[in-house]
Design a protein around this motif. Sequence first.
Motif, PDB file in Angstrom:
ATOM      1  N   THR A 174       0.830  -1.323  -0.081  1.00  0.00           N
ATOM      2  CA  THR A 174      -0.144  -0.069   0.261  1.00  0.00           C
ATOM      3  C   THR A 174       0.872   1.244  -0.060  1.00  0.00           C
ATOM      4  O   THR A 174       2.171   1.191   0.200  1.00  0.00           O
ATOM      5  CB  THR A 174      -0.960  -0.066   1.211  1.00  0.00           C
ATOM      6  OG1 THR A 174       0.006   0.122   2.298  1.00  0.00           O
ATOM      7  CG2 THR A 174      -1.763  -1.162   1.373  1.00  0.00           C
ATOM      8  N   GLN A 175       0.265   2.404  -0.330  1.00  0.00           N
ATOM      9  CA  GLN A 175       0.876   3.632  -0.438  1.00  0.00           C
ATOM     10  C   GLN A 175       1.625   3.944   0.943  1.00  0.00           C
ATOM     11  O   GLN A 175       2.734   4.259   1.333  1.00  0.00           O
ATOM     12  CB  GLN A 175       0.018   4.809  -0.768  1.00  0.00           C
ATOM     13  CG  GLN A 175       0.883   6.156  -0.799  1.00  0.00           C
ATOM     14  CD  GLN A 175      -0.050   7.064  -1.333  1.00  0.00           C
ATOM     15  OE1 GLN A 175      -1.021   6.969  -1.804  1.00  0.00           O
ATOM     16  NE2 GLN A 175       0.367   8.427  -1.388  1.00  0.00           N
ATOM     17  N   GLU A 176       0.707   3.624   1.894  1.00  0.00           N
ATOM     18  CA  GLU A 176       1.127   3.621   3.507  1.00  0.00           C
ATOM     19  C   GLU A 176       2.391   2.888   3.749  1.00  0.00           C
ATOM     20  O   GLU A 176       3.326   3.428   4.423  1.00  0.00           O
ATOM     21  CB  GLU A 176      -0.098   3.638   4.261  1.00  0.00           C
ATOM     22  CG  GLU A 176      -1.045   4.627   4.543  1.00  0.00           C
ATOM     23  CD  GLU A 176      -2.051   4.410   3.176  1.00  0.00           C
ATOM     24  OE1 GLU A 176      -1.838   3.276   2.573  1.00  0.00           O
ATOM     25  OE2 GLU A 176      -2.900   5.154   2.928  1.00  0.00           O
ATOM     26  N   ALA A 177       2.362   1.721   3.376  1.00  0.00           N
ATOM     27  CA  ALA A 177       3.616   0.947   3.600  1.00  0.00           C
ATOM     28  C   ALA A 177       4.790   1.519   2.983  1.00  0.00           C
ATOM     29  O   ALA A 177       5.818   1.299   3.607  1.00  0.00           O
ATOM     30  CB  ALA A 177       3.218  -0.502   3.256  1.00  0.00           C
ATOM     31  N   ARG A 178       4.888   1.848   1.716  1.00  0.00           N
ATOM     32  CA  ARG A 178       5.840   2.469   0.938  1.00  0.00           C
ATOM     33  C   ARG A 178       6.356   3.616   1.633  1.00  0.00           C
ATOM     34  O   ARG A 178       7.471   3.590   1.903  1.00  0.00           O
ATOM     35  CB  ARG A 178       5.458   2.699  -0.372  1.00  0.00           C
ATOM     36  CG  ARG A 178       5.211   1.320  -1.239  1.00  0.00           C
ATOM     37  CD  ARG A 178       5.168   1.482  -2.617  1.00  0.00           C
ATOM     38  NE  ARG A 178       4.019   2.564  -3.209  1.00  0.00           N
ATOM     39  CZ  ARG A 178       2.933   2.191  -3.592  1.00  0.00           C
ATOM     40  NH1 ARG A 178       2.838   0.714  -3.471  1.00  0.00           N
ATOM     41  NH2 ARG A 178       1.846   2.966  -3.826  1.00  0.00           N
ATOM     42  N   LYS A 179       5.340   4.543   2.064  1.00  0.00           N
ATOM     43  CA  LYS A 179       5.868   5.733   2.941  1.00  0.00           C
ATOM     44  C   LYS A 179       6.774   5.502   4.041  1.00  0.00           C
ATOM     45  O   LYS A 179       7.485   5.932   4.503  1.00  0.00           O
ATOM     46  CB  LYS A 179       4.549   6.473   2.916  1.00  0.00           C
ATOM     47  CG  LYS A 179       5.044   7.964   3.617  1.00  0.00           C
ATOM     48  CD  LYS A 179       3.651   8.757   3.829  1.00  0.00           C
ATOM     49  CE  LYS A 179       3.921  10.027   4.821  1.00  0.00           C
ATOM     50  NZ  LYS A 179       2.864  10.870   4.801  1.00  0.00           N
ATOM     51  N   SER A 180       5.790   4.278   4.927  1.00  0.00           N
ATOM     52  CA  SER A 180       6.516   3.997   6.104  1.00  0.00           C
ATOM     53  C   SER A 180       8.175   3.385   5.967  1.00  0.00           C
ATOM     54  O   SER A 180       8.826   3.689   6.734  1.00  0.00           O
ATOM     55  CB  SER A 180       5.669   2.967   6.792  1.00  0.00           C
ATOM     56  OG  SER A 180       6.198   2.382   7.978  1.00  0.00           O
ATOM     57  N   ALA A 181       8.382   2.643   4.958  1.00  0.00           N
ATOM     58  CA  ALA A 181       9.531   2.010   4.543  1.00  0.00           C
ATOM     59  C   ALA A 181      10.414   3.248   4.360  1.00  0.00           C
ATOM     60  O   ALA A 181      11.939   3.213   4.768  1.00  0.00           O
ATOM     61  CB  ALA A 181       9.467   1.192   3.370  1.00  0.00           C
ATOM     62  N   VAL A 182      10.184   4.389   3.523  1.00  0.00           N
ATOM     63  CA  VAL A 182      10.929   5.309   3.240  1.00  0.00           C
ATOM     64  C   VAL A 182      11.418   5.921   4.686  1.00  0.00           C
ATOM     65  O   VAL A 182      12.462   6.452   4.623  1.00  0.00           O
ATOM     66  CB  VAL A 182      10.584   6.269   2.194  1.00  0.00           C
ATOM     67  CG1 VAL A 182      11.005   7.443   2.176  1.00  0.00           C
ATOM     68  CG2 VAL A 182      10.264   5.653   0.863  1.00  0.00           C
ATOM     69  N   VAL A 183      10.318   6.448   5.296  1.00  0.00           N
ATOM     70  CA  VAL A 183      10.429   7.207   6.640  1.00  0.00           C
ATOM     71  C   VAL A 183      11.530   6.060   7.481  1.00  0.00           C
ATOM     72  O   VAL A 183      12.482   6.751   8.227  1.00  0.00           O
ATOM     73  CB  VAL A 183       9.274   7.438   7.378  1.00  0.00           C
ATOM     74  CG1 VAL A 183       9.675   7.994   9.012  1.00  0.00           C
ATOM     75  CG2 VAL A 183       8.464   8.307   6.703  1.00  0.00           C
ATOM     76  N   ASP A 184      11.510   4.943   7.632  1.00  0.00           N
ATOM     77  CA  ASP A 184      12.457   4.169   8.343  1.00  0.00           C
ATOM     78  C   ASP A 184      13.796   4.224   7.667  1.00  0.00           C
ATOM     79  O   ASP A 184      14.801   4.409   8.603  1.00  0.00           O
ATOM     80  CB  ASP A 184      11.700   2.637   8.324  1.00  0.00           C
ATOM     81  CG  ASP A 184      10.592   2.356   9.108  1.00  0.00           C
ATOM     82  OD1 ASP A 184      10.489   3.064  10.117  1.00  0.00           O
ATOM     83  OD2 ASP A 184      10.227   1.376   8.787  1.00  0.00           O
ATOM     84  N   ALA A 185      13.851   4.147   6.696  1.00  0.00           N
ATOM     85  CA  ALA A 185      15.193   4.423   5.770  1.00  0.00           C
ATOM     86  C   ALA A 185      15.706   5.518   6.210  1.00  0.00           C
ATOM     87  O   ALA A 185      16.826   5.786   6.397  1.00  0.00           O
ATOM     88  CB  ALA A 185      14.968   4.562   4.336  1.00  0.00           C
ATOM     89  N   LEU A 186      15.036   6.644   6.165  1.00  0.00           N
ATOM     90  CA  LEU A 186      15.590   8.223   6.435  1.00  0.00           C
ATOM     91  C   LEU A 186      15.859   8.203   7.987  1.00  0.00           C
ATOM     92  O   LEU A 186      16.825   8.873   8.245  1.00  0.00           O
ATOM     93  CB  LEU A 186      14.521   9.364   6.028  1.00  0.00           C
ATOM     94  CG  LEU A 186      14.251   9.586   4.843  1.00  0.00           C
ATOM     95  CD1 LEU A 186      13.275  10.555   4.498  1.00  0.00           C
ATOM     96  CD2 LEU A 186      15.388   9.835   3.839  1.00  0.00           C
ATOM     97  N   ILE A 187      15.275   7.553   8.744  1.00  0.00           N
ATOM     98  CA  ILE A 187      15.633   7.558  10.178  1.00  0.00           C
ATOM     99  C   ILE A 187      17.014   6.760  10.376  1.00  0.00           C
ATOM    100  O   ILE A 187      17.942   7.350  10.948  1.00  0.00           O
ATOM    101  CB  ILE A 187      14.634   6.626  11.134  1.00  0.00           C
ATOM    102  CG1 ILE A 187      13.238   7.600  11.196  1.00  0.00           C
ATOM    103  CG2 ILE A 187      15.184   6.520  12.513  1.00  0.00           C
ATOM    104  CD1 ILE A 187      12.093   6.974  11.797  1.00  0.00           C
TER     105      ILE A 187
END
Length: 287
Positions: free
Chosen positions: A59-72
Amino acid sequence: MTIGNIRNALLAGLILAAVPAFAEERADQVAARVGDTEILESDVTFATSFLGDSNPEATQEARKSAVVDALIDLKVVSDAAIRDGMENDETFKRQMTFLRQQALRQVYLAKAAAVAVTEDVVRKAYDERVAAMPVGEEVRLRHILTSDQAGADAAIREIAGGMPFEEVAGRTSLDDASKGKGGDLGFLTTEQLPPELGTAIATMKAGETSTNPIETPFGFHVLKLEERRKREPPAFETVSAELRSGMEAQAVGKIVADLKASARIEKLVPDVAMPDASDDGHDHGAN
């Protein structure tokens, strides 16, 4: 690239030079915090543009969450690197120089190509190509395909006796793709037809049905010519993106060639051409 690889791609430094400063204040929402540093929605959007397509099933939310985790992860690890003095590491400096040049090249060429290939330029190229296209014709055909001439002759007799072509096609044609549509093949150019059919329709008029079967490698055909029309060029909207992409590639090639021509360049290694990608180095000739 899958979601599981997003974090690794960022940590590997693939977009290290392009990630914006997280401490920069912007008027958008906060997606995460690492210590006193805010990771903003705009940072997430910016980073996402460098990662390409992620898992299409997520889902879009899952993809966004993964990018945020990567930036963290990127922020935590890069802070640790700074504390350990990695900014003074020679390997890091060399990598940053390369990434900076790469990013500058990308931005410069993208802007230069956009200036060279405007909407008006693309439209003009489209109009020129359309004007140079040979005038062609499309025909709308119906057909009945049979395995032998006797079957085709029987279909012709039924049609001559008043049976609608569409009904005969739906009942007797062996072409499963068109029989449900009364044998309708849609609009085609002569080049898209078997040569035997192209020859057969050359003298036919709209609404006319062939009086003799036409044999091709596929079997025996009975034809009905529904309509002739001038072949229209593809709409600008359907080809403009591909046309623009090709023109931008040409523009980039010229820009780079002009810059190299005006620079003082010394290549001190042999100038050896790369092998053709289709050449695997083996002789595939007859033994």
